[in-house]
Design a protein around this motif. Structure first.
Motif, mmCIF file in Angstrom:
data_model
loop_
_atom_site.group_PDB
_atom_site.id
_atom_site.type_symbol
_atom_site.label_atom_id
_atom_site.label_comp_id
_atom_site.label_asym_id
_atom_site.label_seq_id
_atom_site.Cartn_x
_atom_site.Cartn_y
_atom_site.Cartn_z
ATOM 1 N N ASN A 149 0.823 -1.204 0.000
ATOM 2 C CA ASN A 149 0.000 0.000 0.000
ATOM 3 C C ASN A 149 0.862 1.262 0.000
ATOM 4 O OD1 ASN A 149 -2.312 -1.521 -0.005
ATOM 5 N ND2 ASN A 149 -2.717 -1.295 2.177
ATOM 6 N N THR A 172 -11.521 4.090 11.367
ATOM 7 C CA THR A 172 -11.015 3.669 10.045
ATOM 8 C C THR A 172 -11.829 2.506 9.498
ATOM 9 O OG1 THR A 172 -9.336 2.322 11.193
ATOM 10 C CG2 THR A 172 -8.671 4.497 10.409
ATOM 11 N N CYS A 206 -15.108 -5.798 2.824
ATOM 12 C CA CYS A 206 -15.266 -4.972 4.023
ATOM 13 C C CYS A 206 -16.223 -5.624 5.016
ATOM 14 C CB CYS A 206 -15.798 -3.586 3.652
ATOM 15 S SG CYS A 206 -14.588 -2.526 2.831
ATOM 16 N N ASN A 239 -16.112 5.359 2.098
ATOM 17 C CA ASN A 239 -15.234 5.782 1.012
ATOM 18 C C ASN A 239 -15.625 5.112 -0.293
ATOM 19 O OD1 ASN A 239 -12.169 7.173 0.961
ATOM 20 N ND2 ASN A 239 -12.607 5.796 -0.730
ATOM 21 N N ASN A 261 -6.307 4.827 4.569
ATOM 22 C CA ASN A 261 -7.213 4.427 5.651
ATOM 23 C C ASN A 261 -6.970 2.971 6.047
ATOM 24 O OD1 ASN A 261 -9.872 5.063 7.214
ATOM 25 N ND2 ASN A 261 -10.282 3.129 6.188
ATOM 26 N N ASP A 262 -6.806 2.103 5.039
ATOM 27 C CA ASP A 262 -6.537 0.694 5.328
ATOM 28 C C ASP A 262 -5.169 0.506 5.979
ATOM 29 O OD1 ASP A 262 -8.966 -0.139 4.437
ATOM 30 O OD2 ASP A 262 -8.275 -0.887 2.491
ATOM 31 N N SER A 290 -14.049 2.864 5.613
ATOM 32 C CA SER A 290 -13.817 2.082 4.385
ATOM 33 C C SER A 290 -15.062 1.955 3.507
ATOM 34 C CB SER A 290 -13.260 0.698 4.727
ATOM 35 O OG SER A 290 -11.919 0.789 5.128
ATOM 36 N N ARG A 318 -7.685 -6.478 3.562
ATOM 37 C CA ARG A 318 -7.004 -5.185 3.430
ATOM 38 C C ARG A 318 -5.883 -5.239 2.396
ATOM 39 N NH1 ARG A 318 -11.289 -2.983 5.146
ATOM 40 N NH2 ARG A 318 -12.034 -4.149 6.953
ATOM 41 N N GLN A 378 -15.429 -5.402 -3.285
ATOM 42 C CA GLN A 378 -14.800 -4.634 -2.210
ATOM 43 C C GLN A 378 -15.708 -4.495 -0.999
ATOM 44 O OE1 GLN A 378 -12.975 -1.016 -4.272
ATOM 45 N NE2 GLN A 378 -11.426 -1.653 -2.819
ATOM 46 N N LEU A 433 -8.598 5.625 0.470
ATOM 47 C CA LEU A 433 -8.983 4.276 0.891
ATOM 48 C C LEU A 433 -7.751 3.469 1.278
ATOM 49 C CD1 LEU A 433 -11.224 2.086 1.150
ATOM 50 C CD2 LEU A 433 -10.737 1.491 -1.236
ATOM 51 N N SER A 470 -8.318 -5.575 -1.185
ATOM 52 C CA SER A 470 -9.185 -4.448 -1.522
ATOM 53 C C SER A 470 -8.478 -3.360 -2.333
ATOM 54 C CB SER A 470 -9.787 -3.869 -0.236
ATOM 55 O OG SER A 470 -10.665 -2.818 -0.529
ATOM 56 N N PRO A 471 -7.341 -2.792 -1.895
ATOM 57 C CA PRO A 471 -6.692 -1.741 -2.696
ATOM 58 C C PRO A 471 -6.142 -2.260 -4.024
ATOM 59 C CG PRO A 471 -5.930 -1.685 -0.422
ATOM 60 C CD PRO A 471 -6.669 -2.963 -0.602
#
Length: 305
Positions: A33, A97, A235, A104, A61-62, A101, A272, A231, A58, A275-276
């Motif tokens: 990330n 946080t 979450c 966002n 935040n993760d 998620s 986590r 996504q 995002l 997701s990104p």
């Protein structure tokens, strides 16, 4: 959200392995990330696009969530008991946080809706300045449940409780029925709102794309809907942790500690990472810039004496 280990005392070897695995995965996820964040900061073109601003928010935040979650997990083994104010600060940050998620993702859905369905107004509506204001709004909204928990605690517990040391686990720090009701209602409201926004916006996106009689546009819109759904499901895996723990521990009570560790790993840590990357790897422009940036850095280090 399962933030710490189970109350069952593990053997030294088992505790050591669990902490090594959690810390290793946390470092790997935040390193990946971090590369995405560096790519964003190194290319000013991304900071002018609200889509990428929301995406990198995002990611950041993760990263914060992973750092706090792993810190709480390790501290639950090393220190066991934490100072109450410090524990509350970590739990508030972790919960905030966690709530941000999905919110966002809803903002990203709205941005894509405006880009496809209102293309002539997109640049006027989705400006970087308004995007940053929206991010501030997300943080204000995300912190409300945590502040509510803290307010309930102050009104139901004696003042001396604030000067104690506690096992930093949400059901222990926030034990009352009011806290449980707050958690249930806020999660239902937040997630229902997010799902409504995502379904509404992307149904309109798909309908608009089909009306444009462009096969590529329709396919791209359909893929985007699928990715947002994936996504959101990632979450929401955290909400399944108590249910999975209850079912599996009922079946295998001897392995309760191992079960809580695996459910924490699969529902809180691994999503986590995925997701990104769903957006980062799919976006060709972002991937191209990331390759250029880190390839140049590598070549520079290799050539430099």
């Amino acid at each position: 959200m399962n933030l710490t280990s189970d109350l069952v005392v593990d053997s030294y070897e088992e505790a050591f392995v669990k902490n090594i695995v959690i810390v290793f995965l946390g470092v790997i996820i935040n390193s990946i990330n971090g590369m995405l964040v560096v790519t964003f900061l190194a290319n000013p073109i991304f900071s002018k696009d609200s889509r990428y601003i929301l995406y990198i928010h995002l990611v950041i935040n993760d990263m914060i969530m992973i750092f706090v979650s792993v810190t709480l997990y390790v501290m639950s083994y090393i220190l066991r008991l934490l100072n109450f104010p410090f524990c509350c600060m970590l739990l508030i940050l972790a919960t905030t946080t966690f709530m941000i998620s999905p919110l966002n993702l809803a903002g990203m859905a709205v941005e894509r809706f405006i880009a496809v369905c209102k293309p002539l107004h997109h640049h006027q509506i989705c400006t970087p300045q308004r995007t940053y204001v929206f991010i501030c709004f997300l943080w204000c909204t995300g912190v409300i449940p945590s502040l509510a928990d803290f307010s309930i605690l102050l009104s139901t517990q004696p003042t001396s409780f604030q000067r104690t040391v506690v096992y930093c686990y949400p059901p222990i720090v926030f034990p009352t029925k009011l806290h449980q009701d707050r958690s249930t209602y806020s999660q239902i409201i937040y997630m229902s709102l997010v799902w409504f926004i995502v379904i509404y916006t992307y149904c309109n996106v798909m309908f608009t794309a089909k009306k444009a009689s462009s096969g590529s546009s329709a396919n791209k819109a359909r893929n985007t809907i699928l990715l947002h759904g994936v996504q959101l499901l990632l979450c929401m895996l955290s909400y399944l942790t108590p249910v999975l723990n209850f079912i599996l521990i009922s079946l295998f009570p001897v392995h309760s500690s191992k079960i809580t560790f695996l459910t924490y790993l699969l529902t809180n840590i691994m999503p986590r990472l995925l997701s990104p990357l769903i957006y980062g790897v799919r976006d060709q422009k972002f991937v191209k810039k990331m390759k250029e940036h880190f390839t140049c850095k590598f070549c520079f280090l290799k050539i430099a004496p």
